[in-house]
Design an enzyme around this catalytic site. Sequence first.
Site, short mmCIF file in Angstrom:
data_model
loop_
_atom_site.label_atom_id
_atom_site.label_comp_id
_atom_site.label_asym_id
_atom_site.label_seq_id
_atom_site.Cartn_x
_atom_site.Cartn_y
_atom_site.Cartn_z
N ASP A 9 0.87 -1.17 0.00
CA ASP A 9 0.00 0.00 0.00
C ASP A 9 0.92 1.23 0.00
O ASP A 9 2.13 1.10 0.25
CB ASP A 9 -0.88 -0.05 1.26
CG ASP A 9 -1.65 1.23 1.47
OD1 ASP A 9 -2.35 1.67 0.54
OD2 ASP A 9 -1.54 1.80 2.58
N ASP A 162 -1.56 -0.64 6.08
CA ASP A 162 -1.76 -0.04 7.40
C ASP A 162 -3.21 0.03 7.84
O ASP A 162 -3.49 0.37 8.99
CB ASP A 162 -1.20 1.39 7.40
CG ASP A 162 -2.02 2.32 6.51
OD1 ASP A 162 -2.69 3.22 7.04
OD2 ASP A 162 -2.02 2.12 5.29
#
Length: 209
Positions: A9, A162
């Site tokens: 990500d 996250d």
Amino acid sequence: MNDRHIVFDVDGTLLNSADSDLRALQDTIKELTGRVVPISELIFSQGIPGPATLTRLGMDNIPEALSLWVQNVGKYEHTVVLFDGVKEMLAALSAQGYPLGIVTSRTREEFDGYSHRFGLSNLFSITVCADDTEKHKPDPEPLLKYMELTGAAPAEVLYVGDSIHDSNCAQAAGVAFALALWGTFDPAIPARYRLEQPAQLLTLPDRIL
């Protein structure tokens, strides 16, 4: 070349950009509606595309609101940095022959801008951005698209992120998930691996990487 693909990500994982995005979103809401929404109520926006965030906030004209949000991000652009240790970790994994990829809710234009700014352009073989799929995280389509493009099997992919959206995307795609504790707002997010610092990716056992 290693068989294990390590896919990242971007926001909250590679880039420390949350403050920039959230403050800009707060400004946008105030300018369009007069409401002052606490930052704590906007954290849900991390990890999903801008239009989905604005729709959830009940904004009337999504294209107008998105354009203004992008403009407001520019006011805080100087605050966006790589997390400490990220560039060194990526360079080390690349040198060891791991295929590195990106699956992000950023548009390609946004990602390319940051990639060039921070010298990351040559590190990633495949990048899947918001423009590349109809559905977005937490739907598995972005990771499934990555595997379609690379030919990697789910067991050959580790996704590092996250947010709960990252975790759910990985789970739905059958991919192992590592939580970037250095950037998350919620350390209790379900994950197979929990990483305190980027360098820990380099110390995971061979059976994982």
